[in-house]
Motif scaffolding. Structure first.
Motif, PDB file in Angstrom:
ATOM      1  N   ARG A 214       0.829  -1.206   0.000  1.00  0.00           N
ATOM      2  CA  ARG A 214       0.000   0.000   0.000  1.00  0.00           C
ATOM      3  C   ARG A 214       0.860   1.252   0.000  1.00  0.00           C
ATOM      4  O   ARG A 214       0.528   2.241  -0.673  1.00  0.00           O
ATOM      5  CB  ARG A 214      -0.958   0.003   1.202  1.00  0.00           C
ATOM      6  CG  ARG A 214      -1.980   1.123   1.096  1.00  0.00           C
ATOM      7  CD  ARG A 214      -3.141   0.954   2.035  1.00  0.00           C
ATOM      8  NE  ARG A 214      -2.791   1.352   3.396  1.00  0.00           N
ATOM      9  CZ  ARG A 214      -3.701   1.591   4.334  1.00  0.00           C
ATOM     10  NH1 ARG A 214      -4.999   1.443   4.085  1.00  0.00           N
ATOM     11  NH2 ARG A 214      -3.336   1.943   5.548  1.00  0.00           N
ATOM     12  N   ASP A 216       3.846   1.558  -1.324  1.00  0.00           N
ATOM     13  CA  ASP A 216       4.360   1.677  -2.684  1.00  0.00           C
ATOM     14  C   ASP A 216       3.289   2.241  -3.617  1.00  0.00           C
ATOM     15  O   ASP A 216       3.580   3.063  -4.507  1.00  0.00           O
ATOM     16  CB  ASP A 216       4.845   0.321  -3.197  1.00  0.00           C
ATOM     17  CG  ASP A 216       6.177  -0.090  -2.582  1.00  0.00           C
ATOM     18  OD1 ASP A 216       6.929   0.792  -2.121  1.00  0.00           O
ATOM     19  OD2 ASP A 216       6.466  -1.301  -2.558  1.00  0.00           O
ATOM     20  N   ALA A 217       2.053   1.794  -3.425  1.00  0.00           N
ATOM     21  CA  ALA A 217       0.953   2.303  -4.256  1.00  0.00           C
ATOM     22  C   ALA A 217       0.731   3.792  -4.012  1.00  0.00           C
ATOM     23  O   ALA A 217       0.471   4.554  -4.953  1.00  0.00           O
ATOM     24  CB  ALA A 217      -0.325   1.509  -3.972  1.00  0.00           C
ATOM     25  N   LEU A 219       2.989   6.001  -3.141  1.00  0.00           N
ATOM     26  CA  LEU A 219       4.067   6.708  -3.835  1.00  0.00           C
ATOM     27  C   LEU A 219       3.779   6.772  -5.338  1.00  0.00           C
ATOM     28  O   LEU A 219       3.961   7.824  -5.976  1.00  0.00           O
ATOM     29  CB  LEU A 219       5.405   6.026  -3.572  1.00  0.00           C
ATOM     30  CG  LEU A 219       5.974   6.182  -2.161  1.00  0.00           C
ATOM     31  CD1 LEU A 219       7.210   5.305  -1.985  1.00  0.00           C
ATOM     32  CD2 LEU A 219       6.320   7.643  -1.851  1.00  0.00           C
ATOM     33  N   ALA A 220       3.298   5.652  -5.886  1.00  0.00           N
ATOM     34  CA  ALA A 220       3.002   5.613  -7.318  1.00  0.00           C
ATOM     35  C   ALA A 220       1.832   6.520  -7.681  1.00  0.00           C
ATOM     36  O   ALA A 220       1.790   7.087  -8.783  1.00  0.00           O
ATOM     37  CB  ALA A 220       2.712   4.171  -7.748  1.00  0.00           C
ATOM     38  N   GLU A 221       0.888   6.674  -6.758  1.00  0.00           N
ATOM     39  CA  GLU A 221      -0.305   7.491  -7.027  1.00  0.00           C
ATOM     40  C   GLU A 221      -0.052   8.987  -6.853  1.00  0.00           C
ATOM     41  O   GLU A 221      -0.906   9.799  -7.219  1.00  0.00           O
ATOM     42  CB  GLU A 221      -1.444   7.049  -6.100  1.00  0.00           C
ATOM     43  CG  GLU A 221      -2.025   5.689  -6.450  1.00  0.00           C
ATOM     44  CD  GLU A 221      -2.868   5.108  -5.319  1.00  0.00           C
ATOM     45  OE1 GLU A 221      -3.228   5.882  -4.395  1.00  0.00           O
ATOM     46  OE2 GLU A 221      -3.138   3.898  -5.355  1.00  0.00           O
ATOM     47  N   GLY A 222       1.126   9.349  -6.294  1.00  0.00           N
ATOM     48  CA  GLY A 222       1.446  10.768  -6.213  1.00  0.00           C
ATOM     49  C   GLY A 222       1.490  11.357  -4.820  1.00  0.00           C
ATOM     50  O   GLY A 222       1.189  12.538  -4.634  1.00  0.00           O
ATOM     51  N   ASP A 225       3.603  14.508  -4.703  1.00  0.00           N
ATOM     52  CA  ASP A 225       2.919  15.661  -5.284  1.00  0.00           C
ATOM     53  C   ASP A 225       1.869  16.214  -4.325  1.00  0.00           C
ATOM     54  O   ASP A 225       1.685  17.435  -4.217  1.00  0.00           O
ATOM     55  CB  ASP A 225       2.256  15.273  -6.607  1.00  0.00           C
ATOM     56  CG  ASP A 225       3.268  14.976  -7.713  1.00  0.00           C
ATOM     57  OD1 ASP A 225       4.411  15.480  -7.612  1.00  0.00           O
ATOM     58  OD2 ASP A 225       2.914  14.251  -8.655  1.00  0.00           O
ATOM     59  N   LYS A 262      14.785   6.227  -1.370  1.00  0.00           N
ATOM     60  CA  LYS A 262      14.874   4.891  -0.775  1.00  0.00           C
ATOM     61  C   LYS A 262      14.622   4.961   0.727  1.00  0.00           C
ATOM     62  O   LYS A 262      13.885   4.138   1.294  1.00  0.00           O
ATOM     63  CB  LYS A 262      16.249   4.295  -1.063  1.00  0.00           C
ATOM     64  CG  LYS A 262      16.474   2.894  -0.510  1.00  0.00           C
ATOM     65  CD  LYS A 262      17.818   2.345  -0.986  1.00  0.00           C
ATOM     66  CE  LYS A 262      18.070   0.923  -0.481  1.00  0.00           C
ATOM     67  NZ  LYS A 262      18.337   0.893   0.977  1.00  0.00           N
ATOM     68  N   ARG A 265      10.931   5.584   1.518  1.00  0.00           N
ATOM     69  CA  ARG A 265      10.128   4.361   1.457  1.00  0.00           C
ATOM     70  C   ARG A 265      10.366   3.489   2.680  1.00  0.00           C
ATOM     71  O   ARG A 265       9.411   3.003   3.305  1.00  0.00           O
ATOM     72  CB  ARG A 265      10.467   3.585   0.184  1.00  0.00           C
ATOM     73  CG  ARG A 265       9.702   2.280   0.059  1.00  0.00           C
ATOM     74  CD  ARG A 265      10.111   1.481  -1.174  1.00  0.00           C
ATOM     75  NE  ARG A 265       9.312   0.261  -1.267  1.00  0.00           N
ATOM     76  CZ  ARG A 265       9.631  -0.891  -0.671  1.00  0.00           C
ATOM     77  NH1 ARG A 265      10.741  -0.965   0.071  1.00  0.00           N
ATOM     78  NH2 ARG A 265       8.850  -1.952  -0.797  1.00  0.00           N
TER      79      ARG A 265
END
Length: 313
Positions: A214, A216-217, A219-222, A225, A262, A265
């Motif tokens: 979750r 990681d998701a 971070l990928a979703e922004g 930002d 890194k 995360r």
């Protein structure tokens, strides 16, 4: 249910990433339940990705109360939650529905059940931060800070009374409410027949895998930002409760250049695991809660059968 017995209310509690929202939505679609969010981060506007706030499609299926009710620069406390939740519960009950309190902020659940005269337990991280501040600024400076947030308590403490100043500031930072106000509150019983479910994983390693996936998701979703946008608010600082939330604290440090991606995360996942550990510690000693394995294949069926049985009681 007897006409004289108190109306029902249901608590659904569990650690982060245990699947509370998905289960809650499925139950709302089967029973006359109305969700009240019990989450100290979901109250803040603009904090969507890092809090795993339900999306528009989910909210269309199962509306949630107490989402997006505060600016992140503003405080929200256990006392404010209790007041808000009690008003909502009365309104939901008056409409012939059942208040369904869903979340993982255990201090809020306890405040609702027991009132707020019971002060929060010591928090090692907050105490460590206070000690570091005292080493840098001196206890009289922290006493002056306490005088701003809790003048009643500060007035009875000497400027170098480190133990009591530290405890009073710790309580304020944990709850957003002055210690004097918590001590003055009169405990009143909750006028509901409270039914409590606790989601507890049978395998902690699987929960940890969910937490990492979750994060990681996010971070990928922004997430970065999102925090960058929040930082444009000049009133928002990293020491405010909203920005001390897991994920946001680490993202702020990354955007300040203090850590690399890194490390962001790693620290974010570690902090989320620590949060889940604290939540599970609360839940394992929580009285009157029925534990369900959040990893069970038939979790939804178990929870539905339990709700149906108890609402008919």
């Amino acid at each position: 249910m007897s006409a004289l017995s108190p109306p029902p209310a249901i608590f659904l509690m569990g650690p982060t990433a245990s699947g509370k929202t998905a289960l809650a939505v499925s139950l709302v679609e089967r029973f006359p339940l109305e969700i009240i969010s019990v989450d100290s981060a979901l109250v803040y506007r603009g904090m969507d990705i890092g809090t795993a706030k339900p999306d528009a499609a989910t909210l269309a299926r199962a509306p949630h109360h107490l989402l997006d009710i505060r600016d992140p620069a503003d405080a929200y406390s256990a006392a404010a939650f209790r007041d808000d939740a009690l008003k909502l519960m009365a309104d939901i009950t008056a409409r012939g529905r059942v208040p369904f309190l869903v979340g993982g902020t255990m201090l809020y659940f306890r405040a609702l059940l027991q009132g707020l005269d019971d002060l929060p337990r010591a928090d090692a991280a907050v105490r460590k931060a206070l000690e570091a501040e005292a080493a840098a600024r001196g206890w009289p400076a922290l006493h002056a800070e306490l005088a701003q947030s809790d003048p009643q308590t500060a007035a009875r403490l000497a400027p170098n009374d480190s133990q009591r100043i530290g405890r009073a500031l710790e309580i304020f930072r944990l709850t957003g409410t002055p210690m004097s106000a918590l001590l003055d509150r009169v405990q009143t019983p909750l006028p509901y027949r409270v039914l409590q479910l606790a989601l507890i994983p049978s395998d902690r390693a699987v929960l940890h895998q969910r937490i990492a996936a979750r994060f990681d998701a996010m971070l990928a979703e922004g997430l970065l930002d999102e925090v960058e946008t929040l930082r444009r608010n000049p009133a928002l600082t990293p020491d405010l409760p909203a920005m001390r939330a897991v994920g946001y604290r680490q993202a702020w440090a990354y955007l300040d250049g203090d850590i690399d991606l890194k490390t962001l995360r790693e620290q974010g996942i570690a902090a989320t695991r620590q949060l889940a550990k604290r939540q599970l510690t609360w839940l394992r000693s929580w009285p009157d809660a029925v534990a369900l394995d959040c990893l069970a294949d038939d979790l939804e069926a178990q929870a539905s059968a339990w709700v149906e049985r108890h609402l008919q009681a």
